[in-house]
Design a protein around this motif. Structure first.
Motif, PDB file in Angstrom:
ATOM      1  N   ILE A   1      83.394 115.824  57.197  1.00 33.61           N
ATOM      2  CA  ILE A   1      82.421 116.575  56.399  1.00 33.61           C
ATOM      3  C   ILE A   1      82.824 116.642  54.937  1.00 33.61           C
ATOM      4  N   GLU A   2      84.125 116.719  54.644  1.00 30.51           N
ATOM      5  CA  GLU A   2      84.576 116.821  53.255  1.00 30.51           C
ATOM      6  C   GLU A   2      84.259 115.571  52.442  1.00 30.51           C
ATOM      7  N   LYS A   3      83.949 114.462  53.113  1.00 35.39           N
ATOM      8  CA  LYS A   3      83.581 113.246  52.387  1.00 35.39           C
ATOM      9  C   LYS A   3      82.233 113.397  51.684  1.00 35.39           C
TER      10      LYS A   3
ATOM     11  N   MET B   1      73.645 110.434  63.896  1.00 33.92           N
ATOM     12  CA  MET B   1      73.140 111.555  63.116  1.00 33.92           C
ATOM     13  C   MET B   1      74.254 112.419  62.549  1.00 33.92           C
ATOM     14  N   THR B   2      75.499 112.080  62.812  1.00 39.34           N
ATOM     15  CA  THR B   2      76.598 112.917  62.329  1.00 39.34           C
ATOM     16  C   THR B   2      76.645 112.953  60.806  1.00 39.34           C
ATOM     17  N   ALA B   3      76.436 111.808  60.168  1.00 40.08           N
ATOM     18  CA  ALA B   3      76.472 111.765  58.706  1.00 40.08           C
ATOM     19  C   ALA B   3      75.358 112.613  58.082  1.00 40.08           C
ATOM     20  N   PRO B   4      74.092 112.510  58.537  1.00 44.10           N
ATOM     21  CA  PRO B   4      73.064 113.392  57.990  1.00 44.10           C
ATOM     22  C   PRO B   4      73.368 114.873  58.204  1.00 44.10           C
ATOM     23  N   VAL B   5      73.922 115.218  59.370  1.00 43.35           N
ATOM     24  CA  VAL B   5      74.286 116.606  59.626  1.00 43.35           C
ATOM     25  C   VAL B   5      75.370 117.052  58.655  1.00 43.35           C
ATOM     26  N   ALA B   6      76.348 116.196  58.396  1.00 42.69           N
ATOM     27  CA  ALA B   6      77.409 116.528  57.444  1.00 42.69           C
ATOM     28  C   ALA B   6      76.839 116.778  56.054  1.00 42.69           C
TER      29      ALA B   6
ATOM     30  N   THR C   1      82.964 119.271  65.793  1.00 41.21           N
ATOM     31  CA  THR C   1      82.907 118.522  67.039  1.00 41.21           C
ATOM     32  C   THR C   1      81.451 118.466  67.501  1.00 41.21           C
ATOM     33  N   GLY C   2      81.109 117.469  68.293  1.00 41.86           N
ATOM     34  CA  GLY C   2      79.725 117.363  68.748  1.00 41.86           C
ATOM     35  C   GLY C   2      79.530 116.184  69.671  1.00 41.86           C
ATOM     36  N   PHE C   3      78.298 116.028  70.128  1.00 43.05           N
ATOM     37  CA  PHE C   3      77.972 114.883  70.975  1.00 43.05           C
ATOM     38  C   PHE C   3      76.495 114.560  70.836  1.00 43.05           C
TER      39      PHE C   3
END
Length: 344
Positions: free
Chosen positions: A220-222, A1-6, A231-233
């Protein structure tokens, strides 16, 4: 889910005050050969902290990870922590090719210090890096990393990374979780966007990590013009349940009763719903204007436990329809709430 959050951060939260703290619970889909023997769809719960790259931010994530696992009832929780860019930069400084890097990572993963030393001797490993590799491979705690440093200005970046681990250790001491975090020089994660610490959480006798995460300062800049550290988990809910079962914990059923309140007196019905909810009962108001018979049919379809018909005052008796037994009875509202274990 990191990409959707970004994507969400860059498109919908460009002016949000930093740091941004986000959480999610969602199904995740993975199509990978490593998932052939596991479900490719699974439920994941995670958090992201965006806009801060201090040791305190990393410490907060690790403390939240450990406290979350303890909160669900898991025992003997531990976190293994590495530093993604530290190992990568050290191997680049040693001018290793792709095959040599794979060999080093394999030896580190096996904790084969003898094999690692032989590899370095056979491959003309730079002498100024040899001791650092060996010392880091032997470290099991973050406080052991503080004694390691490299001489020369060309290693300033590497020394800065080592210093950040020392600062993180101090933060973990303040959180009183330093005894639960173990250093693993070989841990880097297969996902390439990690730039700083990476970590995995586990408990004994499960054989699989419950989840993990790390720092990703350039990701995130991508997705836009925002350059924000983060940072996250994330944790896999299915694995948490497996771990609880392995430790002999009973997974509690959803014991909260579900009630629909129906009445011609809207104000009293709303009051009843409010009191039920405050008493820990899942309550909803009949809002469609349908008949009581239709409301009971709806309750059966939605697996509701009770339909309660109230009159003009909660001091009067109410009619309770038990959906499971298909029976009805008249009872004082306060008595019904107590029967459900609610608080008056």
């Amino acid at each position: 889910m990191t990409a959707p959050v970004a994507r969400i951060v860059t498109t919908r939260m460009p002016s949000a005050p930093e740091p941004i703290r986000l959480f999610y619970v969602n199904n995740v889909f993975r199509y990978s050969q490593s998932y052939l023997k596991r479900e490719r769809e699974f439920c994941q719960a995670g958090v992201e902290l965006v806009g801060c790259n201090t040791p305190e931010a990393d410490g907060e994530m690790l403390a939240l990870l450990i406290s979350s696992l303890k909160e669900v009832g898991l025992r003997e929780v531990r976190v293994d922590l590495g530093y993604a860019s530290l190992l990568k930069d050290l191997m680049n400084a040693a001018v290793l090719d792709t095959q040599q890097k794979a060999s080093v990572q394999g030896l580190l993963a096996c904790r084969d210090s003898v094999g690692l030393q032989q590899f370095m001797e056979q491959n003309s490993f730079p002498s100024d890096l040899r001791d650092a590799f060996l010392e880091l491979s032997r470290c099991r705690r973050l406080d052991e990393v503080s004694s390691i440093s490299l001489s020369g200005s060309k290693y300033d970046k590497l020394n800065k990374q080592l210093d950040s681990l020392t600062e993180l250790q101090k933060t973990l001491v303040d959180y009183e979780i330093d005894d639960l975090v173990f250093f693993d020089f070989s841990l880097t994660k297969k996902i390439e966007y990690y730039t700083g610490i990476v970590f995995e959480a586990s408990v004994p006798n499960l054989g699989l990590p419950l989840g993990g995460g790390g720092r990703y300062d350039n990701f995130i800049e991508k997705f836009g013009k925002l350059k924000l550290p983060a940072t996250g988990f994330a944790l896999e809910i299915g694995k948490l349940l497996q771990a609880l079962n392995a430790q002999g914990s009973e997974i509690p059923d959803d014991t909260k009763s579900r009630v629909i309140v129906a009445s011609k007196f809207r104000d009293t019905a709303i009051e009843a719903v409010k009191v039920l909810r405050e008493g820990g009962v899942i309550a909803s108001l009949e809002i469609t204007g349908r008949s009581l018979e239709k409301t009971i049919e709806y309750a059966k379809l939605t697996e509701t436990d009770y339909v309660v018909s109230v009159v003009s005052s909660l001091k009067s008796t109410v009619t309770v329809y038990d959906i499971k037994t298909n029976a009805s009875r008249n009872v004082m509202f306060e008595t019904f709430l107590k029967e459900l274990g609610g608080r008056c």
